[in-house]
Motif scaffolding. Structure first.
Motif, PDB file in Angstrom:
ATOM      1  N   THR A   1      22.938  56.126 -11.162  1.00  0.00           N
ATOM      2  CA  THR A   1      22.853  56.015  -9.706  1.00  0.00           C
ATOM      3  C   THR A   1      23.051  54.571  -9.262  1.00  0.00           C
ATOM      4  O   THR A   1      23.853  54.269  -8.359  1.00  0.00           O
ATOM      5  CB  THR A   1      21.485  56.509  -9.203  1.00  0.00           C
ATOM      6  N   ILE A   2      22.313  53.662  -9.907  1.00  0.00           N
ATOM      7  CA  ILE A   2      22.402  52.243  -9.527  1.00  0.00           C
ATOM      8  C   ILE A   2      23.783  51.691  -9.854  1.00  0.00           C
ATOM      9  O   ILE A   2      24.337  50.880  -9.101  1.00  0.00           O
ATOM     10  CB  ILE A   2      21.300  51.426 -10.232  1.00  0.00           C
ATOM     11  N   ALA A   3      24.378  52.143 -10.954  1.00  0.00           N
ATOM     12  CA  ALA A   3      25.731  51.697 -11.303  1.00  0.00           C
ATOM     13  C   ALA A   3      26.727  52.109 -10.226  1.00  0.00           C
ATOM     14  O   ALA A   3      27.598  51.321  -9.821  1.00  0.00           O
ATOM     15  CB  ALA A   3      26.141  52.266 -12.657  1.00  0.00           C
TER      16      ALA A   3
ATOM     17  N   VAL B   1      32.388  52.692 -16.838  1.00  0.00           N
ATOM     18  CA  VAL B   1      32.482  51.284 -17.224  1.00  0.00           C
ATOM     19  C   VAL B   1      31.095  50.686 -17.457  1.00  0.00           C
ATOM     20  O   VAL B   1      30.878  49.949 -18.433  1.00  0.00           O
ATOM     21  CB  VAL B   1      33.257  50.482 -16.165  1.00  0.00           C
ATOM     22  N   CYS B   2      30.149  50.989 -16.589  1.00  0.00           N
ATOM     23  CA  CYS B   2      28.804  50.424 -16.748  1.00  0.00           C
ATOM     24  C   CYS B   2      28.093  51.001 -17.970  1.00  0.00           C
ATOM     25  O   CYS B   2      27.334  50.283 -18.649  1.00  0.00           O
ATOM     26  CB  CYS B   2      27.973  50.652 -15.487  1.00  0.00           C
ATOM     27  N   TYR B   3      28.323  52.262 -18.283  1.00  0.00           N
ATOM     28  CA  TYR B   3      27.720  52.847 -19.492  1.00  0.00           C
ATOM     29  C   TYR B   3      28.225  52.114 -20.736  1.00  0.00           C
ATOM     30  O   TYR B   3      27.450  51.755 -21.626  1.00  0.00           O
ATOM     31  CB  TYR B   3      28.040  54.335 -19.591  1.00  0.00           C
ATOM     32  N   VAL B   4      29.525  51.887 -20.782  1.00  0.00           N
ATOM     33  CA  VAL B   4      30.103  51.164 -21.921  1.00  0.00           C
ATOM     34  C   VAL B   4      29.549  49.746 -21.979  1.00  0.00           C
ATOM     35  O   VAL B   4      29.231  49.217 -23.060  1.00  0.00           O
ATOM     36  CB  VAL B   4      31.634  51.154 -21.817  1.00  0.00           C
ATOM     37  N   ALA B   5      29.398  49.111 -20.819  1.00  0.00           N
ATOM     38  CA  ALA B   5      28.915  47.728 -20.779  1.00  0.00           C
ATOM     39  C   ALA B   5      27.481  47.615 -21.295  1.00  0.00           C
ATOM     40  O   ALA B   5      27.134  46.637 -21.969  1.00  0.00           O
ATOM     41  CB  ALA B   5      29.011  47.191 -19.357  1.00  0.00           C
ATOM     42  N   VAL B   6      26.635  48.586 -20.984  1.00  0.00           N
ATOM     43  CA  VAL B   6      25.258  48.571 -21.493  1.00  0.00           C
ATOM     44  C   VAL B   6      25.255  48.534 -23.015  1.00  0.00           C
ATOM     45  O   VAL B   6      24.530  47.749 -23.649  1.00  0.00           O
ATOM     46  CB  VAL B   6      24.479  49.808 -20.984  1.00  0.00           C
ATOM     47  N   ASP B   7      26.085  49.365 -23.611  1.00  0.00           N
ATOM     48  CA  ASP B   7      26.156  49.415 -25.073  1.00  0.00           C
ATOM     49  C   ASP B   7      26.707  48.115 -25.641  1.00  0.00           C
ATOM     50  O   ASP B   7      26.203  47.600 -26.653  1.00  0.00           O
ATOM     51  CB  ASP B   7      27.038  50.599 -25.497  1.00  0.00           C
ATOM     52  N   LEU B   8      27.715  47.547 -25.002  1.00  0.00           N
ATOM     53  CA  LEU B   8      28.312  46.310 -25.499  1.00  0.00           C
ATOM     54  C   LEU B   8      27.324  45.146 -25.478  1.00  0.00           C
ATOM     55  O   LEU B   8      27.190  44.409 -26.462  1.00  0.00           O
ATOM     56  CB  LEU B   8      29.544  45.948 -24.666  1.00  0.00           C
TER      57      LEU B   8
ATOM     58  N   VAL C   1      20.948  44.102 -16.281  1.00  0.00           N
ATOM     59  CA  VAL C   1      21.392  43.539 -15.001  1.00  0.00           C
ATOM     60  C   VAL C   1      22.892  43.252 -15.022  1.00  0.00           C
ATOM     61  O   VAL C   1      23.619  43.596 -14.086  1.00  0.00           O
ATOM     62  CB  VAL C   1      20.603  42.261 -14.654  1.00  0.00           C
ATOM     63  N   LEU C   2      23.382  42.620 -16.086  1.00  0.00           N
ATOM     64  CA  LEU C   2      24.817  42.349 -16.152  1.00  0.00           C
ATOM     65  C   LEU C   2      25.607  43.643 -16.228  1.00  0.00           C
ATOM     66  O   LEU C   2      26.559  43.849 -15.475  1.00  0.00           O
ATOM     67  CB  LEU C   2      25.169  41.486 -17.366  1.00  0.00           C
ATOM     68  N   ALA C   3      25.217  44.540 -17.131  1.00  0.00           N
ATOM     69  CA  ALA C   3      26.003  45.747 -17.382  1.00  0.00           C
ATOM     70  C   ALA C   3      26.085  46.657 -16.165  1.00  0.00           C
ATOM     71  O   ALA C   3      27.125  47.275 -15.908  1.00  0.00           O
ATOM     72  CB  ALA C   3      25.406  46.510 -18.568  1.00  0.00           C
ATOM     73  N   VAL C   4      25.004  46.748 -15.409  1.00  0.00           N
ATOM     74  CA  VAL C   4      24.979  47.648 -14.257  1.00  0.00           C
ATOM     75  C   VAL C   4      25.415  46.927 -12.983  1.00  0.00           C
ATOM     76  O   VAL C   4      26.341  47.367 -12.290  1.00  0.00           O
ATOM     77  CB  VAL C   4      23.578  48.272 -14.081  1.00  0.00           C
ATOM     78  N   HIS C   5      24.775  45.816 -12.669  1.00  0.00           N
ATOM     79  CA  HIS C   5      25.072  45.131 -11.412  1.00  0.00           C
ATOM     80  C   HIS C   5      26.313  44.246 -11.531  1.00  0.00           C
ATOM     81  O   HIS C   5      27.228  44.326 -10.693  1.00  0.00           O
ATOM     82  CB  HIS C   5      23.861  44.302 -10.973  1.00  0.00           C
ATOM     83  N   GLY C   6      26.353  43.386 -12.555  1.00  0.00           N
ATOM     84  CA  GLY C   6      27.476  42.477 -12.688  1.00  0.00           C
ATOM     85  C   GLY C   6      28.788  43.192 -12.930  1.00  0.00           C
ATOM     86  O   GLY C   6      29.780  42.959 -12.233  1.00  0.00           O
TER      87      GLY C   6
END
Length: 404
Positions: free
Chosen positions: A264-266, A293-300, A313-318
């Motif tokens: 939701t926040i992503a 994209v944000c799901y992948v970023a969280v894992d990375l 914060v970076l993966a979802v907001h940034g």
């Protein structure tokens, strides 16, 4: 002339955006940490709200929105000198006091977002030193660049409600401070799960509702732009939530509540820069893009880069804010969109958007590095290991969230 209808809507939007931090973000973050650190997170959020409010009035508003040069605004409205009861913002029909308050709520939530990067292990004094410094050295200049008539505004950058100004700056700074602070004890294998997923959901729901003020309020009027911004904001949040649900179901066999509301926040972060420029199809596509994209970023960030950006914060907001900021160049041309700001079409606008995102990344990273270094060398950044084990609620504040 003051427009009473527009003024009523922006007064309402101001309250909605403040709701995003207090209690929305505070509960969202508090539910994600261990029970022994709940109060410390709440304390961070509410104290940042108070500090940001004062600094915004003292000089933040003037430096962000008053005429200056391409890099920073002027000092003519320090301490709001010259802002009278009857002062109006040209072209909006809004009292200037209402505009100041509306923009103040953005200045409150942006440094509060960074709290998610350093929970459970940072000194309270470091938070109190870092947050106003960051507001003045990062948020205020970038706000002037984009919304205050600065160099990115002159280039024609499109950022309706803060994809660059809010989410990219906070996300990049969060990554820098998380890397410099170091990981929590036991990261990544022994980190305990969120102590109260229900609290996370309540906080996310308040954020979802408050985001209508964030995006639709940025129209600065109660008209068609506000209506479309609200619609596409809701669509993006809904789609990204469902994307997260599907990914978790396929990957783990069952979806989680925390995962759903993280989606939701992503979706909300991704639609933010584009909310006033795209139509319903754009909102749906940005929700899809943001969720994936944000799901992948969280894992990375956590597993590939091994950086303990604790609450993503970076993966979802940034990443979400950057994704929306770049894709708006193309999606604003779809049905219901407004088109782009610069000659040359989508490609030219994309290059302007890329310049805006890159500038925010570089400035946020460098300024945050310098600030964190200075704080580390003076008052200290991280609590001791014993304090971290015992929990910051009691060791920093002498209280506990759950008493027998």
């Amino acid at each position: 002339m003051i427009d009473s209808g527009n003024t009523a809507w922006i007064l309402t939007s101001t309250a909605l955006v403040l709701l995003m931090t207090l209690p929305g973000l505070a509960l969202f973050y508090a539910g994600l940490v261990q029970s022994k650190n709940v109060l410390s997170v709440l304390m961070h959020c509410i104290t940042i709200a108070a500090l940001a409010s004062v600094f915004w009035v003292v000089c933040g508003y003037s430096l962000a929105f008053e005429a200056g040069n391409a890099l920073i605004g002027g000092l003519s409205k320090v301490l709001l000198f010259g802002v009278g009861r009857d002062s109006a913002v040209e072209g909006t029909g809004l009292p200037e006091t209402v505009f100041i308050m509306f923009q103040m709520t953005f200045a409150i939530i942006t440094p509060a977002l960074i709290v998610g990067a350093f929970v459970e292990r940072i000194r309270f004094g470091a938070v109190m030193a870092f947050s106003p410094l960051w507001l003045l050295l990062v948020y205020v200049p970038v706000t002037h660049w984009v919304w205050g008539g600065g160099w990115l505004a002159e280039m024609g950058v499109m950022d309706y409600a803060g994809g660059i100004v809010v989410h990219v700056t906070a996300g990049v700074s969060a990554l820098v401070i998380a890397a410099m602070l170091g990981a929590r004890d036991g990261f990544p294998r022994s980190i305990r799960p969120p102590h109260a997923p229900w609290m996370v959901m309540v906080g996310a729901s308040l954020l979802w509702v408050g985001w209508f003020g964030f995006n639709a309020g940025s129209a600065l009027g109660a008209g068609t732009d506000a209506g479309m911004a609200m619609l596409v904001t809701h669509l993006s949040a809904a789609v990204a939530s469902l994307v997260w649900l599907v990914i978790e179901t396929v990957k783990f066999g069952k979806p989680s509540l925390v995962g759903f509301v993280t989606g939701t926040i992503a979706g909300l972060a991704t639609i933010t820069p584009a909310s006033g420029f795209v139509g319903p199809l754009g909102g749906l596509l940005l929700g899809l893009a943001g969720g994936v994209v944000c799901y992948v970023a969280v894992d990375l960030v956590k597993h590939r880069f091994k950086i303990d950006d604790s609450l993503d914060v970076l993966a979802v907001h940034g990443v979400g804010g950057a994704t929306g900021s770049l894709l708006v160049a193309f999606l604003a041309l779809l049905p219901g969109g407004t088109g782009v700001n610069v000659d040359g079409g989508a490609v030219s606008q994309f290059l302007v958007q890329l310049a805006g995102v890159a500038a925010a990344i570089v400035w946020s990273a460098v300024a945050t590095f310098v600030m964190v270094k200075a704080i580390t060398m003076t008052i200290g950044l991280r609590v001791g290991k014993e304090q971290e084990i015992e929990g910051l609620d009691f060791t920093a504040h002498g209280e506990t969230a759950y008493n027998p």
